[in-house]
Scaffold this motif. Structure first.
Motif, PDB file in Angstrom:
ATOM      1  N   PHE A 211     -15.883 -81.624  91.648  1.00  0.00           N
ATOM      2  CA  PHE A 211     -14.618 -80.909  91.490  1.00  0.00           C
ATOM      3  C   PHE A 211     -14.360 -80.039  92.723  1.00  0.00           C
ATOM      4  CE2 PHE A 211     -16.605 -81.577  87.357  1.00  0.00           C
ATOM      5  CZ  PHE A 211     -15.633 -82.340  86.745  1.00  0.00           C
ATOM      6  N   GLU A 223      -9.933 -81.338  79.912  1.00  0.00           N
ATOM      7  CA  GLU A 223     -11.362 -81.497  79.617  1.00  0.00           C
ATOM      8  C   GLU A 223     -11.749 -82.967  79.658  1.00  0.00           C
ATOM      9  OE1 GLU A 223      -9.255 -79.906  77.617  1.00  0.00           O
ATOM     10  OE2 GLU A 223      -9.955 -77.852  77.303  1.00  0.00           O
ATOM     11  N   SER A 224     -10.871 -83.825  79.106  1.00  0.00           N
ATOM     12  CA  SER A 224     -11.176 -85.257  79.089  1.00  0.00           C
ATOM     13  C   SER A 224     -11.213 -85.815  80.511  1.00  0.00           C
ATOM     14  CB  SER A 224     -10.129 -86.016  78.273  1.00  0.00           C
ATOM     15  OG  SER A 224     -10.207 -85.626  76.922  1.00  0.00           O
ATOM     16  N   ARG A 226     -12.148 -84.219  83.096  1.00  0.00           N
ATOM     17  CA  ARG A 226     -13.399 -83.781  83.723  1.00  0.00           C
ATOM     18  C   ARG A 226     -14.567 -84.651  83.273  1.00  0.00           C
ATOM     19  NH1 ARG A 226     -11.124 -78.528  83.068  1.00  0.00           N
ATOM     20  NH2 ARG A 226     -12.255 -77.978  81.181  1.00  0.00           N
ATOM     21  N   ILE A 227     -14.650 -84.884  81.968  1.00  0.00           N
ATOM     22  CA  ILE A 227     -15.776 -85.709  81.493  1.00  0.00           C
ATOM     23  C   ILE A 227     -15.622 -87.145  81.982  1.00  0.00           C
ATOM     24  CG2 ILE A 227     -14.668 -86.038  79.242  1.00  0.00           C
ATOM     25  CD1 ILE A 227     -18.392 -86.011  79.813  1.00  0.00           C
ATOM     26  N   ASP A 228     -14.385 -87.610  82.126  1.00  0.00           N
ATOM     27  CA  ASP A 228     -14.169 -88.956  82.690  1.00  0.00           C
ATOM     28  C   ASP A 228     -14.778 -89.044  84.086  1.00  0.00           C
ATOM     29  OD1 ASP A 228     -12.853 -89.956  80.535  1.00  0.00           O
ATOM     30  OD2 ASP A 228     -10.841 -89.702  81.347  1.00  0.00           O
ATOM     31  N   ILE A 230     -17.068 -87.120  85.471  1.00  0.00           N
ATOM     32  CA  ILE A 230     -18.538 -86.990  85.471  1.00  0.00           C
ATOM     33  C   ILE A 230     -19.184 -88.305  85.026  1.00  0.00           C
ATOM     34  CG2 ILE A 230     -20.480 -85.790  84.405  1.00  0.00           C
ATOM     35  CD1 ILE A 230     -18.628 -83.334  84.114  1.00  0.00           C
ATOM     36  N   ALA A 231     -18.667 -88.876  83.944  1.00  0.00           N
ATOM     37  CA  ALA A 231     -19.273 -90.105  83.412  1.00  0.00           C
ATOM     38  C   ALA A 231     -19.137 -91.249  84.419  1.00  0.00           C
ATOM     39  CB  ALA A 231     -18.618 -90.474  82.082  1.00  0.00           C
TER      40      ALA A 231
ATOM     41  N   LEU B  48     -26.395 -91.507  80.511  1.00  0.00           N
ATOM     42  CA  LEU B  48     -25.092 -92.183  80.437  1.00  0.00           C
ATOM     43  C   LEU B  48     -24.634 -92.339  78.991  1.00  0.00           C
ATOM     44  CD1 LEU B  48     -23.023 -93.556  82.367  1.00  0.00           C
ATOM     45  CD2 LEU B  48     -25.051 -92.586  83.417  1.00  0.00           C
ATOM     46  N   LEU B  51     -23.188 -89.025  78.016  1.00  0.00           N
ATOM     47  CA  LEU B  51     -21.888 -88.781  78.657  1.00  0.00           C
ATOM     48  C   LEU B  51     -20.797 -89.661  78.031  1.00  0.00           C
ATOM     49  CD1 LEU B  51     -22.973 -88.508  82.415  1.00  0.00           C
ATOM     50  CD2 LEU B  51     -22.331 -86.661  80.873  1.00  0.00           C
ATOM     51  N   ARG B  55     -17.500 -88.321  76.273  1.00  0.00           N
ATOM     52  CA  ARG B  55     -16.173 -88.749  76.733  1.00  0.00           C
ATOM     53  C   ARG B  55     -15.352 -89.272  75.550  1.00  0.00           C
ATOM     54  NH1 ARG B  55     -15.680 -92.873  81.670  1.00  0.00           N
ATOM     55  NH2 ARG B  55     -17.078 -94.098  80.379  1.00  0.00           N
ATOM     56  N   HIS B  58     -14.120 -86.363  73.418  1.00  0.00           N
ATOM     57  CA  HIS B  58     -13.010 -85.597  74.023  1.00  0.00           C
ATOM     58  C   HIS B  58     -11.695 -86.378  73.924  1.00  0.00           C
ATOM     59  CE1 HIS B  58     -14.534 -81.824  75.712  1.00  0.00           C
ATOM     60  NE2 HIS B  58     -15.700 -82.447  75.802  1.00  0.00           N
ATOM     61  N   HIS B  59     -11.761 -87.680  74.135  1.00  0.00           N
ATOM     62  CA  HIS B  59     -10.524 -88.470  74.022  1.00  0.00           C
ATOM     63  C   HIS B  59     -10.051 -88.517  72.565  1.00  0.00           C
ATOM     64  CE1 HIS B  59      -9.797 -90.009  78.095  1.00  0.00           C
ATOM     65  NE2 HIS B  59     -11.106 -89.892  78.245  1.00  0.00           N
ATOM     66  N   ASP B  62      -8.336 -85.413  71.981  1.00  0.00           N
ATOM     67  CA  ASP B  62      -6.990 -85.429  72.596  1.00  0.00           C
ATOM     68  C   ASP B  62      -5.967 -85.993  71.614  1.00  0.00           C
ATOM     69  OD1 ASP B  62      -7.958 -84.446  74.939  1.00  0.00           O
ATOM     70  OD2 ASP B  62      -8.017 -86.372  75.987  1.00  0.00           O
ATOM     71  N   VAL B  94     -21.538 -80.381  80.540  1.00  0.00           N
ATOM     72  CA  VAL B  94     -20.574 -81.023  79.641  1.00  0.00           C
ATOM     73  C   VAL B  94     -20.590 -80.325  78.272  1.00  0.00           C
ATOM     74  CG1 VAL B  94     -20.174 -83.133  78.310  1.00  0.00           C
ATOM     75  CG2 VAL B  94     -20.493 -83.261  80.779  1.00  0.00           C
ATOM     76  N   ASP B  97     -18.775 -77.065  78.635  1.00  0.00           N
ATOM     77  CA  ASP B  97     -17.327 -77.284  78.690  1.00  0.00           C
ATOM     78  C   ASP B  97     -16.776 -77.611  77.300  1.00  0.00           C
ATOM     79  OD1 ASP B  97     -15.175 -77.157  80.394  1.00  0.00           O
ATOM     80  OD2 ASP B  97     -15.089 -79.325  80.710  1.00  0.00           O
ATOM     81  N   ARG B 101     -13.884 -75.741  74.938  1.00  0.00           N
ATOM     82  CA  ARG B 101     -12.742 -76.365  74.255  1.00  0.00           C
ATOM     83  C   ARG B 101     -12.768 -76.057  72.761  1.00  0.00           C
ATOM     84  NH1 ARG B 101     -10.720 -82.709  74.565  1.00  0.00           N
ATOM     85  NH2 ARG B 101      -8.686 -82.289  73.630  1.00  0.00           N
TER      86      ARG B 101
END
Lengths: 249, 191
Positions: A211, A223-224, A226-228, A230-231, B48, B51, B55, B58-59, B62, B94, B97, B101
């Motif tokens: 970043f 936030e999504s 950011r994690i996108d 990183i992953a 992985l 993560l 991910r 988080h989606h 959303d 992560v 973070d 949220r």
């Protein structure tokens, strides 16, 4: 050549005469119909492994949250986490081993291993029968082994065999052991030195560098994103590590 | 000694000698435990997997947030912070973070105490001055500001004043951390 068949043109059948239908097969036998019904039932009940595999490949179903959690938890070290299918298989195996269901292939193997490790007591009558049979067998075989020309007592006939067998077995065992040892010594691949490969492996580290350091995170949202980021970055690192582990440069 | 016993003993001796030589060769060549990265986390499959799960959560949050279902969004994110995680810096960031949220969502629902607990849990994971820590402090300010407004609306003026003061303190802390991160970056040549 006589008797050899030759192709020749044949005149078409007279109009109005029906041609034999090449698409008509012989009628199904009762066994075939029964087998087809059994297969249909197995597919309907999800008991046919091949059909299940094909169906999963063609139209994969949604992975349940519980199964997904179990898979991820196991990847993170919780060995006890199991999916629904695994729990069902475990229950089936338990039932088979407990005698509540017919023995399947896996249960039969486990049963055999269990008996091998902790053999159950042999019935006394059965034991006597086995001993008697074992004692009778050599006596019956002895004359045949030595040939029918002489007919001395069975004990005398077995002496040469007793002398030769240990020596032969010892020689064969020694040769086999020596061969196995040489194969072990020369044939077993020695792991290549890994110092260089491990030095190249990408370490886990802070995601700071992904970043812009001069721009703080927005107060809400992203936030999504950011994690996108990183992953995705770590997925690339993992690919590099795998290639490095395989020795690919 | 009988000949077959002698032959067997000889074979055993040969096997033992060769096995000992092979073990020595393996020890010299090195093994996994001797690798240069022993004890240090590397980017691997479990990291992985974690993560990917984060991910996905988080989606998922959303989408549910778009629909206005904040409770469902909270439930999706809780799985990230309560489940197992690898001991890797980026995984910890992560999680921090995600705590931020969660705090934002919970305070939006009026659950201020759980929101502040989330903030503290996230701050405990990020001791180093990073934008992750700065963001958590900023969210702490947001949570306290919302609490201040809620208390003020109920006429609880003293408690509201305290919450307002704490919010200002949290925002100041966030600015300090962000300034430090930016200063560090600029002193490194902007990289």
């Amino acid at each position: 050549m006589k008797g050899e068949r030759k192709l020749r043109l044949v005149p078409p059948p007279p109009s109005g005469e029906a041609l034999p239908d090449p698409g008509v097969d012989e009628p199904f036998t009762d066994d075939e119909i029964e087998a087809a019904a059994a297969l249909r039932d197995a597919i309907d009940h999800g008991a046919d492994p091949l059909a299940m595999a094909l169906q999963a490949a063609y139209a994969p179903g949604k992975l349940g949250d519980a199964d997904l959690d179990a898979i991820v938890n196991r990847a993170l070290g919780q060995e006890g986490a199991g999916t629904g299918a695994e729990s069902a298989a475990a229950e089936q195996l338990r039932a088979e081993l407990a005698g509540e269901a017919p023995l399947g292939e896996d249960a039969a193997l486990l049963q055999s291993l269990r008996v091998a490790v902790r053999p159950t007591a042999l019935d006394a009558a059965r034991n006597e029968i086995l001993i008697a049979a074992a004692l009778r067998a050599p006596l019956r075989k002895s004359p045949v082994t030595m040939g029918p020309r002489a007919a001395p007592s069975p004990g005398l006939l077995r002496r040469p065999v007793r002398r030769i067998a240990p020596l032969t077995m010892a020689a064969l065992t020694s040769v086999a052991a020596l061969a196995a040892s040489v194969a072990l010594f020369f044939g077993r691949p020695t792991p290549a030195p890994r110092g260089d490969a491990t030095a190249e492996l990408v370490r886990a580290r802070s995601a700071d560098d992904l970043f812009d350091a001069t721009t703080p995170f927005p107060r809400h949202g992203e936030e999504s994103a950011r994690i996108d980021r990183i992953a995705s970055a770590r997925a690339a690192d993992l690919r590099r590590n795998r290639f490095a582990a395989w020795g690919v440069k | 000694m009988k000949p077959w016993i002698a032959a067997g003993a000889g074979a055993a001796a040969v096997i033992a000698a060769l096995a000992a030589v092979q073990c020595t060769r393996e020890a010299t060549a090195g093994s996994t435990s001797d690798c240069a990265c022993a004890g240090q986390a590397i980017v691997d499959g479990p990291l992985l997997a974690f993560l990917s799960r984060a991910r996905t959560a988080h989606h998922q949050a959303d989408l549910t947030q778009e629909d206005g279902d904040l409770d469902l969004a909270v439930a999706a994110l809780e799985r990230v912070v309560t489940g197992p995680r690898p001991d890797a810096p980026e995984a910890i960031e992560v999680v921090a973070d995600t705590y931020a949220r969660l705090a934002d969502l919970r305070s939006d629902l009026g659950d201020f105490e759980p929101a502040l607990r989330d903030v503290e849990a996230g701050l405990a994971l990020t001791a180093r001055p990073t934008h992750f820590r700065g963001h958590l402090l900023e969210i702490k300010g947001v949570v306290l500001e919302r609490r201040y407004r809620a208390l003020d609306a109920r006429g609880e003026t003293d408690a509201a004043a305290r919450a307002k003061g704490e919010a200002l303190e949290a925002f100041k802390g966030a600015i300090d951390v962000q300034d430090q991160v930016i200063d560090d970056a600029l002193s490194d040549g902007g990289h």
